[in-house]
Each structure stands twice: as structure tokens, then as C-alpha cells.
Design an enzyme around this catalytic site. Sequence first.
Site, mmCIF file in Angstrom:
data_model
loop_
_atom_site.group_PDB
_atom_site.id
_atom_site.type_symbol
_atom_site.label_atom_id
_atom_site.label_comp_id
_atom_site.label_asym_id
_atom_site.label_seq_id
_atom_site.Cartn_x
_atom_site.Cartn_y
_atom_site.Cartn_z
ATOM 1 N N LYS A 138 3.373 -1.740 -5.484
ATOM 2 C CA LYS A 138 2.212 -2.140 -6.284
ATOM 3 C C LYS A 138 2.101 -1.236 -7.502
ATOM 4 O O LYS A 138 2.868 -0.299 -7.669
ATOM 5 C CB LYS A 138 0.942 -2.032 -5.439
ATOM 6 C CG LYS A 138 0.862 -3.098 -4.356
ATOM 7 C CD LYS A 138 -0.556 -3.197 -3.886
ATOM 8 C CE LYS A 138 -0.662 -4.107 -2.667
ATOM 9 N NZ LYS A 138 -1.966 -3.946 -2.027
ATOM 10 N N HIS A 141 -1.792 2.869 -10.669
ATOM 11 C CA HIS A 141 -2.806 2.731 -11.716
ATOM 12 C C HIS A 141 -3.414 4.075 -12.102
ATOM 13 O O HIS A 141 -3.088 5.115 -11.527
ATOM 14 C CB HIS A 141 -3.865 1.705 -11.321
ATOM 15 C CG HIS A 141 -4.476 1.960 -9.977
ATOM 16 N ND1 HIS A 141 -5.337 2.985 -9.754
ATOM 17 C CD2 HIS A 141 -4.318 1.317 -8.783
ATOM 18 C CE1 HIS A 141 -5.709 2.963 -8.482
ATOM 19 N NE2 HIS A 141 -5.102 1.972 -7.872
ATOM 20 N N HIS A 144 -4.635 6.381 -9.524
ATOM 21 C CA HIS A 144 -3.642 7.220 -8.845
ATOM 22 C C HIS A 144 -3.284 8.432 -9.699
ATOM 23 O O HIS A 144 -3.063 9.524 -9.174
ATOM 24 C CB HIS A 144 -2.375 6.417 -8.530
ATOM 25 C CG HIS A 144 -2.589 5.340 -7.513
ATOM 26 N ND1 HIS A 144 -2.308 4.011 -7.764
ATOM 27 C CD2 HIS A 144 -3.065 5.386 -6.248
ATOM 28 C CE1 HIS A 144 -2.603 3.296 -6.686
ATOM 29 N NE2 HIS A 144 -3.064 4.105 -5.758
HETATM 30 N N1 ARG Z 1 -3.182 4.154 -1.115
HETATM 31 C C1 ARG Z 1 -4.600 4.178 -1.318
HETATM 32 C C2 ARG Z 1 -4.952 3.412 -2.583
HETATM 33 O O1 ARG Z 1 -4.144 3.279 -3.449
HETATM 34 C C3 ARG Z 1 -5.154 5.568 -1.406
HETATM 35 C C4 ARG Z 1 -5.039 6.370 -0.140
HETATM 36 C C5 ARG Z 1 -6.000 7.520 -0.084
HETATM 37 N N2 ARG Z 1 -5.890 8.264 1.130
HETATM 38 C C6 ARG Z 1 -6.327 7.868 2.303
HETATM 39 N N3 ARG Z 1 -6.120 8.638 3.339
HETATM 40 N N4 ARG Z 1 -6.940 6.723 2.490
HETATM 41 O O2 ARG Z 1 -6.074 2.982 -2.748
#
Ligand code: ARG
Length: 578
Positions: A138, A141, A144
Site C-alpha cells: 500500500k 503516506h 507514515h
Molecule cells: N500499519 C498501520 C497503519 O498504517 C500502523 C501500525 C501502528 N502500530 C500498531 N501497533 N498498530 O495504519
Amino acid sequence: MACGFRRSIASQLSRVLDLPPENLIKSISAIPLSIKEDVADFRLSVDSLLENNSDLSRPDIQDQAKRLAEKLKCDAVVSEISAGPRTVNFKINRELLTKAVLQQVIKDGSKYGLKSELFSGLPQRRIVVDFSSPNVAKKFHVGHLRSTIIGNFIANLKEALGHQVTRINYLGDWGMQFGLLGTGFQLFGYEEKLQSNPLQHLFEVYVQVNKEAADDKNIAKLAHEFFQRLELGDTQALSLWQRFRDLSVVEYIRIYKRLGIYFDEYSGESFYREKSQEVLKLLDSKGLLQKTTKGTAVVDLSGKGDPSSLCTVMRSDGTSLYATRDLAAAIDRMEKYNFDTMIYVTDKGQRKHFQQVFQMLKMMGYDWVERCQHVPFGVVQGMKTRRGEVTFLEDVLNEIQLRMLQNMASIKTSKKLEDPQQTAERIGLAALIIQDFRGLLLSDYQFSWDRVFQSRGDTGVFLQYTHARLHSLEETFGCGYLNEYNTACLQEPQSVSILQHLLRFDEVIYRTYQDLQPRHIVSYLLTLSHLASVAHKTLQIKDSPPEVAGARLQLFKAVRSVLVNGMKLLGITPVCRM
Ligand code: ARG
């Protein structure tokens, strides 16, 4: 640190007030230059004194300050004592100030600001920071990107203060998107493209398969089946998935390296496929799991059947969700790291998610949930690269590099550089980080490349420029005046301002440590750079007598050293030439 001045003031106060000096230290602070009305260096806040020492009686505060000031005496350290509104102000002996600050900065080096009485007795903690955490296939963004630099900053800060930090990248490497990706790759994937540019290719496949699936029900069905095969542990499906993941991680590591960031663990949602099932059983055994008529399972967070506080933890086909996997991950990390604090860094859109996860952990009886903390940040609008919307972290890095190289080419004073690419990237990253860290983390902001790269004004470019200039000053004059200096020569207002500012570094770190807001350090470093730039113009080295020149050089060296310390905490690599 603060060169023992705070301690020395505290010990005199301790005799007058009959309180242990430790109770006083945090009520004494270096006065910021911006609000300095007189030339005092430290002040004792009577309010904070009363707050920290509840057994002190509290008659009129103004009166207290005055009476207190009268009882105190000047000594070898303090040359003037005065009472302000609700404060007692202390001016440090000028010669001592100069000498002690410079010596301390030199002695503590990269630890200046951290080895302070403000941090004495700070217990060493085990800290987990979960940050960056992009989703395979994905978009990477802006959220991130922010999580990456903020998480890195928090980890740096905690580590610098002696804590044991574990940096975890919790990849979005599981879920329905892999059903689509697996199916998509079988239909229109290319092995060579996967090898040569996995992130790009997986993204393309993902976009295409999504499009097709919208029109073609059969593809959606195949994707669903593929994901179910993954969930059931089918080896063939898993081996394809594993390759997607491995190739992506190799790429991530390479790109994070450009940013100067590393992780101790590349974990991810996929790790918790089986453990999520155990969590569901556990929830069930504690009577917290409710089946719905649709076949899904929910946890009632209110305990009162309030429909708005139901959190879904299982789909009707028995598979887990994001929240379920976070429950499993938290429990697993507690077992593995026995952390004192765990910090999750994501945008504020996930606030509710973390509230729900923490609430469920609490309901499950895990008291350690108190140690979990979500650090949310605001939304950034309008970050676009020449390729359009940001899709990959690497796009941002390339854009930064390109723009900075162009800027450098247009400036005539730019030096010939060994590795212009790397320098451009480091300056550009500094610019990006400073722009991002200037405000409250929670605030949203509108992104602008022009603002990021302004070389004048409060930008990361300015910080890098200041650092490079100070570095070249040392190169030009360094050997000549290495040991020959008399700190008594530093009595001009420009020098004194710098020294007073250096004195405050530990307090700024302390404040940042308390609220995890990098803006305190940012504004501190910008002020430091402005002070250095004024001093650079007015305090000549070249034609000054050796002891004056030597002392000035030491002062500039101290500034650079503190600038480096602060920049590194923020995740910026200082450049020596630009
Ligand atoms: N991959 C998730 C996202 O892009 C963020 C993860 C953050 N960490 C967690 N333990 N949920 O939204």
C-alpha cells in the site's frame, strides 16, 4: 550540569528553608534569553517551590520572595540576588559563568545536557517504541513519514537518557490485501519486476487487482480464497507471501538507512495470526466475547451494551482484525521485553483504536496497560512530489535531494563537495524534520516545499548552514589556538548571551522528555543558531590577540557541540560543508 550552579543555589536555599536540596533543584531554572529583563541567570519560582513542597506554609507569595531574597547571601557563585514577582533571581559571577559553562560543554561532549542534576536518579527503563509501520503493497503516506521521524526522535531521546530502547517496525503485512496481492500477482505479476523493484511492483499489482476486482466478482472470490489459504497456513500461499514480505523488508531497510533510521525488530501483523486466535479464546473464557447475529464477535467496552462502544475482534469467517492483532502483539511484547513503557506513534485518526485496545487489555486484567501510551500526531496536507501524490518514502527522499541540489547549484557561495548527493539529502532531511517538529505534534499543517527550504529564517537549512560555518571556523583557525585561551575574555554581551543560552540546554531536554514535544529543542537550536550568527559577525577571531581569539574559538566550538547534540536527538545528521 548547568555547571553545578543550580545545585549550588539549591544548597544555599536548603539551609535557609530547611529543606533537602533535591526538593529545590527543579524549582530553579535558567532564565530564557527571550524574557530576560535584567541580567539574572537563574530564578527560583516560589510557586513551584510551594507546589513541590506541600509542607511549606503559604503566606503572601510576593512577600515570601522578598523575604527569602533578603535571607540569602551572595557567594563565590552568586554575585547578585534580587526578588521579582513570585521569583528570586540569581546572577552568576560572570567569570565563573564563562569558565564553568565552557568547561562543562567540553567535558561532557556528546553527553552535555543529558548528564544533568535534572536527570539524576532517573531509573533506567525498558522502553518499546512502535513506529513507522507501513503497509506492504500500500501507499507509504505522509502519516507514515511523520510516524517515522517522530518515533525515531522519541527513541533517540529515551536512549540518550540511558534507557534501553527497542525500536519496532510493526508492518501491515497481513490481511485481505494479501489475498488480493497473491491473486493479482498470479494474474499480472512479473518475477523480474518483483526482484528489481518490489515495492513499486507490488503496489502496481495491488492497484490493478483492486480495479479488476471491482468489476469482476470472480477475482474478489479468488482473493478471498487466497487470504483464507494464508490464514489456514497453506504452505504454497505462505511462501509467496513470505517472498513479498522479505523483498519489501530489504527495500525498507535500504531506504530507512538513507534516513539514518534503524529498527531492532521488523515485526508485523502477520506474526499474530495464531496468537490472535488465542486472544479470542482468552476473551471468551473471561466472558468478554459476544457473538453477533452476523456471526462476528465483539467486545462491549462499556459493559452496558451501548452499541457505540462495541469493538469487533473477529470476522464472521473467524479471522482476526487489526485490533485483535494489536491485543496479541501487546501481550507478546510484554512477555518478550517486560517493558516499563510502550509507545505507539501514529496519526490521531487511530486514537480510538488505541483507546479500545488499551481498554480491552484492562478488561482482560492486564494492569501493565498503564504503561502503554499512544503518541498521536496531526495530519499534513499537500505533500506532493514531481511524480504526484507521495506513494513511496523513497519519492520524498528523492524529491528532497533533487530540490536541495538545485538550491545548492543556484547559490554561488556553495562549496565544492565530495558527495553533493549525500550532503543535499542531509540538509533536505534537516529541513523536512524542522518543518515538521516546529509546532505541536498534534497540530495539522499545510506542507510547502518553499517554506521547508527557505535558507533564511527558521529552517533546518539554517541549522545546517550554521553548523557548517562553525565547522569551517574551527578548520581555519583550530590548530593555531587550540590550548591558548582565557575565558575571562568572553565578557561581551554576545558571548554572555550564548553562554546563558547554553546553560539552559538541560532544561529544554527535560521539558521535552516530559511532554515528548520536539518543538522545545527546535526553538532552542534556532535561537542558538541566531546567537551564533550574530556572534560570528561581531566577535572577530582573525585579528584578535591570541587569548581572545582562542576564547572565542572555544565558545564557537561549544556552540557547535551543543548544536550537534540537539540535531542528533532530532534525527538530523549535521553536515560539515555546504
Ligand atoms: N500499519 C498501520 C497503519 O498504517 C500502523 C501500525 C501502528 N502500530 C500498531 N501497533 N498498530 O495504519
